[in-house]
Design an enzyme around this catalytic site. Structure first.
Site, mmCIF file in Angstrom:
data_model
loop_
_atom_site.group_PDB
_atom_site.id
_atom_site.type_symbol
_atom_site.label_atom_id
_atom_site.label_comp_id
_atom_site.label_asym_id
_atom_site.label_seq_id
_atom_site.Cartn_x
_atom_site.Cartn_y
_atom_site.Cartn_z
ATOM 1 N N ASP A 32 0.832 -1.192 0.000
ATOM 2 C CA ASP A 32 0.000 0.000 0.000
ATOM 3 C C ASP A 32 0.871 1.247 0.000
ATOM 4 O OD1 ASP A 32 -2.881 1.127 0.533
ATOM 5 O OD2 ASP A 32 -1.556 2.186 1.914
ATOM 6 N N HIS B 292 -7.171 9.745 -2.034
ATOM 7 C CA HIS B 292 -6.587 9.659 -0.691
ATOM 8 C C HIS B 292 -7.478 10.306 0.373
ATOM 9 C CE1 HIS B 292 -2.429 9.338 1.455
ATOM 10 N NE2 HIS B 292 -3.418 9.051 2.272
ATOM 11 N N TYR C 84 3.287 9.811 0.426
ATOM 12 C CA TYR C 84 4.327 9.200 1.256
ATOM 13 C C TYR C 84 5.718 9.583 0.767
ATOM 14 C CZ TYR C 84 0.447 6.198 2.786
ATOM 15 O OH TYR C 84 -0.752 5.721 3.259
ATOM 16 N N LYS D 161 -2.215 6.239 -4.258
ATOM 17 C CA LYS D 161 -3.325 7.159 -4.000
ATOM 18 C C LYS D 161 -3.110 8.533 -4.627
ATOM 19 C CE LYS D 161 -3.678 4.909 0.521
ATOM 20 N NZ LYS D 161 -2.281 4.414 0.615
#
Length: 272
Positions: free
Chosen positions: A42, A107, A47, A76
Protein backbone atom coordinates in the site's frame (compact mmCIF):
# COMPACT_ATOMS: atom_id res chain seq x y z
CA UNK A 1 -6.18 -15.32 1.71
CA UNK A 2 -7.86 -12.79 -0.53
CA UNK A 3 -11.08 -10.83 -0.86
CA UNK A 4 -12.84 -10.73 -4.22
CA UNK A 5 -13.64 -7.14 -5.14
CA UNK A 6 -16.89 -6.07 -6.80
CA UNK A 7 -15.20 -6.16 -10.22
CA UNK A 8 -13.90 -9.72 -9.82
CA UNK A 9 -10.27 -8.91 -9.02
CA UNK A 10 -8.79 -10.47 -5.92
CA UNK A 11 -7.11 -8.39 -3.22
CA UNK A 12 -4.83 -10.07 -0.66
CA UNK A 13 -6.38 -9.64 2.78
CA UNK A 14 -2.99 -8.80 4.29
CA UNK A 15 -0.85 -6.00 2.92
CA UNK A 16 2.09 -3.92 4.00
CA UNK A 17 1.90 -0.14 4.29
CA UNK A 18 4.96 1.89 3.32
CA UNK A 19 4.14 5.16 5.08
CA UNK A 20 7.16 6.73 6.83
CA UNK A 21 9.60 4.49 4.95
CA UNK A 22 12.66 6.03 3.31
CA UNK A 23 15.67 5.23 1.14
CA UNK A 24 17.52 1.95 1.50
CA UNK A 25 15.26 1.04 4.40
CA UNK A 26 12.27 0.72 2.12
CA UNK A 27 14.12 -1.30 -0.52
CA UNK A 28 15.23 -3.81 2.06
CA UNK A 29 11.78 -3.88 3.64
CA UNK A 30 9.99 -4.66 0.39
CA UNK A 31 12.52 -7.29 -0.67
CA UNK A 32 12.38 -9.02 2.70
CA UNK A 33 8.59 -8.78 2.83
CA UNK A 34 8.23 -10.43 -0.59
CA UNK A 35 10.53 -13.24 0.58
CA UNK A 36 8.31 -13.65 3.65
CA UNK A 37 5.19 -13.96 1.52
CA UNK A 38 3.70 -10.46 1.26
CA UNK A 39 2.05 -9.83 -2.11
CA UNK A 40 0.14 -6.62 -1.36
CA UNK A 41 1.81 -3.22 -0.87
CA UNK A 42 0.00 0.00 0.00
CA UNK A 43 1.62 3.18 -1.29
CA UNK A 44 0.65 6.83 -1.82
CA UNK A 45 2.02 9.84 -3.66
CA UNK A 46 1.97 11.71 -0.37
CA UNK A 47 4.33 9.20 1.26
CA UNK A 48 7.03 10.65 -1.00
CA UNK A 49 8.71 7.30 -1.54
CA UNK A 50 7.13 5.91 -4.72
CA UNK A 51 10.48 6.16 -6.52
CA UNK A 52 12.18 4.00 -3.90
CA UNK A 53 9.30 1.53 -3.92
CA UNK A 54 9.54 1.35 -7.71
CA UNK A 55 13.27 0.60 -7.56
CA UNK A 56 12.66 -2.22 -5.10
CA UNK A 57 9.84 -3.69 -7.20
CA UNK A 58 11.89 -3.47 -10.41
CA UNK A 59 14.75 -5.30 -8.72
CA UNK A 60 12.35 -7.99 -7.46
CA UNK A 61 10.99 -8.51 -10.98
CA UNK A 62 14.44 -8.47 -12.59
CA UNK A 63 15.87 -11.07 -10.23
CA UNK A 64 12.83 -13.32 -10.56
CA UNK A 65 11.92 -12.98 -6.91
CA UNK A 66 8.32 -12.38 -7.93
CA UNK A 67 6.27 -11.65 -11.06
CA UNK A 68 4.28 -8.45 -11.55
CA UNK A 69 1.01 -10.38 -11.83
CA UNK A 70 1.63 -11.92 -8.41
CA UNK A 71 1.62 -8.53 -6.65
CA UNK A 72 -1.23 -6.19 -5.72
CA UNK A 73 -0.03 -2.58 -5.73
CA UNK A 74 -2.11 0.29 -4.40
CA UNK A 75 -1.30 3.99 -4.52
CA UNK A 76 -3.32 7.16 -4.00
CA UNK A 77 -4.28 10.46 -5.59
CA UNK A 78 -3.20 13.43 -3.48
CA UNK A 79 -5.54 16.31 -2.63
CA UNK A 80 -3.80 18.87 -4.85
CA UNK A 81 -4.15 16.68 -7.95
CA UNK A 82 -7.94 16.26 -8.00
CA UNK A 83 -8.06 18.34 -11.17
CA UNK A 84 -5.22 16.34 -12.75
CA UNK A 85 -6.18 12.73 -12.07
CA UNK A 86 -4.78 11.06 -15.19
CA UNK A 87 -1.52 13.00 -15.01
CA UNK A 88 -1.09 12.17 -11.32
CA UNK A 89 -1.77 8.49 -11.92
CA UNK A 90 0.76 8.39 -14.76
CA UNK A 91 3.31 10.17 -12.55
CA UNK A 92 2.86 7.52 -9.84
CA UNK A 93 3.13 4.73 -12.41
CA UNK A 94 6.38 6.20 -13.72
CA UNK A 95 7.87 6.42 -10.23
CA UNK A 96 6.69 2.92 -9.34
CA UNK A 97 7.99 1.60 -12.70
CA UNK A 98 4.67 -0.09 -13.42
CA UNK A 99 2.36 -0.28 -16.43
CA UNK A 100 -0.82 -0.43 -14.35
CA UNK A 101 -2.05 -0.18 -10.78
CA UNK A 102 -4.12 -2.84 -9.11
CA UNK A 103 -5.88 -0.15 -7.10
CA UNK A 104 -5.89 3.65 -7.22
CA UNK A 105 -7.59 5.53 -4.38
CA UNK A 106 -8.74 9.08 -3.77
CA UNK A 107 -6.59 9.66 -0.69
CA UNK A 108 -8.85 12.22 1.01
CA UNK A 109 -12.27 13.63 0.10
CA UNK A 110 -11.01 17.17 -0.45
CA UNK A 111 -9.47 19.06 -3.38
CA UNK A 112 -6.81 21.61 -2.54
CA UNK A 113 -4.89 24.16 -4.58
CA UNK A 114 -2.85 22.51 -7.32
CA UNK A 115 0.88 22.74 -6.68
CA UNK A 116 2.14 20.70 -9.62
CA UNK A 117 1.53 17.08 -10.61
CA UNK A 118 3.12 14.77 -8.10
CA UNK A 119 4.01 17.62 -5.76
CA UNK A 120 2.13 16.65 -2.64
CA UNK A 121 2.22 19.99 -0.88
CA UNK A 122 -0.73 21.24 1.16
CA UNK A 123 -0.95 24.88 0.15
CA UNK A 124 -2.18 27.38 2.71
CA UNK A 125 -4.08 30.57 1.98
CA UNK A 126 -3.19 34.05 3.28
CA UNK A 127 -4.81 33.23 6.62
CA UNK A 128 -2.73 30.10 7.05
CA UNK A 129 -5.72 27.85 6.40
CA UNK A 130 -5.69 24.92 3.97
CA UNK A 131 -6.34 26.37 0.51
CA UNK A 132 -9.33 24.29 -0.61
CA UNK A 133 -10.27 24.31 -4.29
CA UNK A 134 -14.04 24.85 -4.36
CA UNK A 135 -14.23 24.48 -8.16
CA UNK A 136 -13.65 20.71 -8.17
CA UNK A 137 -16.35 18.45 -6.78
CA UNK A 138 -15.77 14.94 -5.54
CA UNK A 139 -18.10 13.76 -8.31
CA UNK A 140 -15.85 15.37 -10.93
CA UNK A 141 -12.82 13.73 -9.36
CA UNK A 142 -14.54 10.35 -9.34
CA UNK A 143 -15.52 10.48 -13.00
CA UNK A 144 -11.87 11.22 -13.81
CA UNK A 145 -10.94 8.18 -11.72
CA UNK A 146 -13.37 6.08 -13.76
CA UNK A 147 -11.53 7.09 -16.93
CA UNK A 148 -8.39 5.43 -15.56
CA UNK A 149 -10.12 2.06 -15.72
CA UNK A 150 -11.08 2.63 -19.36
CA UNK A 151 -7.50 3.66 -20.14
CA UNK A 152 -6.09 0.52 -18.50
CA UNK A 153 -4.07 2.52 -15.99
CA UNK A 154 -5.89 1.10 -12.97
CA UNK A 155 -7.70 -2.19 -12.65
CA UNK A 156 -9.70 -1.04 -9.66
CA UNK A 157 -10.48 2.36 -8.20
CA UNK A 158 -11.63 3.33 -4.75
CA UNK A 159 -11.93 5.91 -2.04
CA UNK A 160 -10.13 6.55 1.21
CA UNK A 161 -11.13 8.31 4.41
CA UNK A 162 -14.73 8.70 3.19
CA UNK A 163 -17.44 8.67 5.85
CA UNK A 164 -20.78 6.95 5.39
CA UNK A 165 -22.45 9.99 3.77
CA UNK A 166 -19.68 10.64 1.25
CA UNK A 167 -19.58 6.92 0.45
CA UNK A 168 -23.33 6.94 -0.14
CA UNK A 169 -22.98 9.93 -2.47
CA UNK A 170 -20.18 8.22 -4.41
CA UNK A 171 -22.38 5.17 -4.94
CA UNK A 172 -25.14 7.44 -6.27
CA UNK A 173 -23.07 9.28 -8.88
CA UNK A 174 -20.62 6.56 -9.89
CA UNK A 175 -20.70 4.56 -13.11
CA UNK A 176 -17.81 2.42 -11.87
CA UNK A 177 -18.53 1.64 -8.23
CA UNK A 178 -15.69 2.12 -5.74
CA UNK A 179 -14.10 -1.25 -5.10
CA UNK A 180 -12.53 -0.21 -1.80
CA UNK A 181 -12.89 2.34 0.99
CA UNK A 182 -9.66 2.56 2.97
CA UNK A 183 -10.34 3.92 6.45
CA UNK A 184 -8.82 3.98 9.89
CA UNK A 185 -10.38 1.19 11.92
CA UNK A 186 -9.07 -0.86 14.82
CA UNK A 187 -10.31 -1.99 18.27
CA UNK A 188 -10.19 1.61 19.57
CA UNK A 189 -12.02 3.00 16.51
CA UNK A 190 -14.27 0.25 15.22
CA UNK A 191 -16.64 2.28 12.99
CA UNK A 192 -19.09 -0.57 12.79
CA UNK A 193 -21.80 1.38 10.91
CA UNK A 194 -19.44 2.49 8.15
CA UNK A 195 -17.85 -0.95 7.80
CA UNK A 196 -21.24 -2.66 7.55
CA UNK A 197 -22.59 -0.05 5.11
CA UNK A 198 -19.63 -0.52 2.77
CA UNK A 199 -19.79 -4.29 2.90
CA UNK A 200 -23.56 -4.26 2.34
CA UNK A 201 -23.01 -2.30 -0.87
CA UNK A 202 -20.12 -4.38 -2.16
CA UNK A 203 -17.30 -2.07 -1.14
CA UNK A 204 -14.32 -3.79 0.45
CA UNK A 205 -13.05 -2.06 3.58
CA UNK A 206 -9.30 -1.75 4.01
CA UNK A 207 -8.12 -0.92 7.52
CA UNK A 208 -5.19 1.45 7.54
CA UNK A 209 -3.48 1.86 10.92
CA UNK A 210 -5.07 -1.49 11.97
CA UNK A 211 -2.86 -1.51 15.05
CA UNK A 212 -4.17 1.87 16.16
CA UNK A 213 -1.44 4.05 14.72
CA UNK A 214 0.86 3.14 17.60
CA UNK A 215 3.90 5.40 17.33
CA UNK A 216 2.29 8.10 15.15
CA UNK A 217 -0.81 8.51 17.31
CA UNK A 218 1.27 8.51 20.48
CA UNK A 219 3.56 11.18 19.02
CA UNK A 220 0.76 13.37 17.69
CA UNK A 221 -2.06 12.89 20.17
CA UNK A 222 -0.53 11.32 23.25
CA UNK A 223 -2.92 8.37 23.02
CA UNK A 224 -2.37 4.91 24.45
CA UNK A 225 -1.41 2.43 21.76
CA UNK A 226 -3.62 -0.56 21.09
CA UNK A 227 -0.46 -2.60 21.51
CA UNK A 228 -0.26 -1.47 25.15
CA UNK A 229 -3.89 -2.21 25.98
CA UNK A 230 -4.01 -4.29 29.21
CA UNK A 231 -7.00 -6.39 28.09
CA UNK A 232 -5.32 -7.33 24.85
CA UNK A 233 -2.08 -8.02 26.65
CA UNK A 234 -4.01 -10.40 28.86
CA UNK A 235 -5.02 -12.42 25.80
CA UNK A 236 -1.47 -12.99 24.63
CA UNK A 237 -0.78 -15.74 27.12
CA UNK A 238 -4.11 -17.47 26.50
CA UNK A 239 -3.66 -17.64 22.74
CA UNK A 240 0.15 -17.71 22.60
CA UNK A 241 0.13 -14.78 20.18
CA UNK A 242 1.40 -11.21 20.28
CA UNK A 243 -1.00 -8.30 20.73
CA UNK A 244 -0.36 -7.32 17.09
CA UNK A 245 -1.33 -10.79 15.89
CA UNK A 246 -4.53 -10.76 17.93
CA UNK A 247 -5.56 -7.31 16.72
CA UNK A 248 -4.86 -8.10 13.08
CA UNK A 249 -6.74 -11.39 13.36
CA UNK A 250 -9.72 -9.43 14.71
CA UNK A 251 -9.56 -7.21 11.64
CA UNK A 252 -9.42 -10.16 9.26
CA UNK A 253 -12.35 -11.87 10.97
CA UNK A 254 -14.40 -8.71 10.27
CA UNK A 255 -13.66 -9.40 6.60
CA UNK A 256 -11.56 -6.26 6.29
CA UNK A 257 -8.21 -6.04 4.53
CA UNK A 258 -5.46 -5.08 6.97
CA UNK A 259 -2.31 -3.19 6.01
CA UNK A 260 0.02 -2.99 9.02
CA UNK A 261 3.26 -1.08 8.74
CA UNK A 262 6.56 -2.46 9.96
CA UNK A 263 9.80 -0.53 9.68
CA UNK A 264 11.76 -3.71 10.32
CA UNK A 265 9.88 -6.04 8.00
CA UNK A 266 9.21 -8.48 10.79
CA UNK A 267 7.00 -11.44 9.99
CA UNK A 268 5.20 -11.79 13.30
CA UNK A 269 2.15 -9.94 12.01
CA UNK A 270 1.47 -12.57 9.33
CA UNK A 271 1.18 -15.50 11.71
CA UNK A 272 -2.47 -15.19 12.63
Amino acid sequence: MAITLNNGFKMPIIGLGVWRMEGKEIRDLITNSIKLGYRHFDCAADYKNETEVGEALAEAFKTGLVKREDLFITTKLWNSDHGHVAEACKDSLKKLQLDYLDLYLVHFPVATKHTGVGATDSALDDDGVLDIDTTISLETTWHAMEDLVSLGLARSIGISNYDIFLTRDCLAYSKVKPAVNQIETHPYFQRESLVKFCQKHGICVTAHTPLGGAVANTEWFGTVSVLDDPVLKGLTEKYKKTVAQIVLRWGIQRNTVVIPKSSKGRETERKF
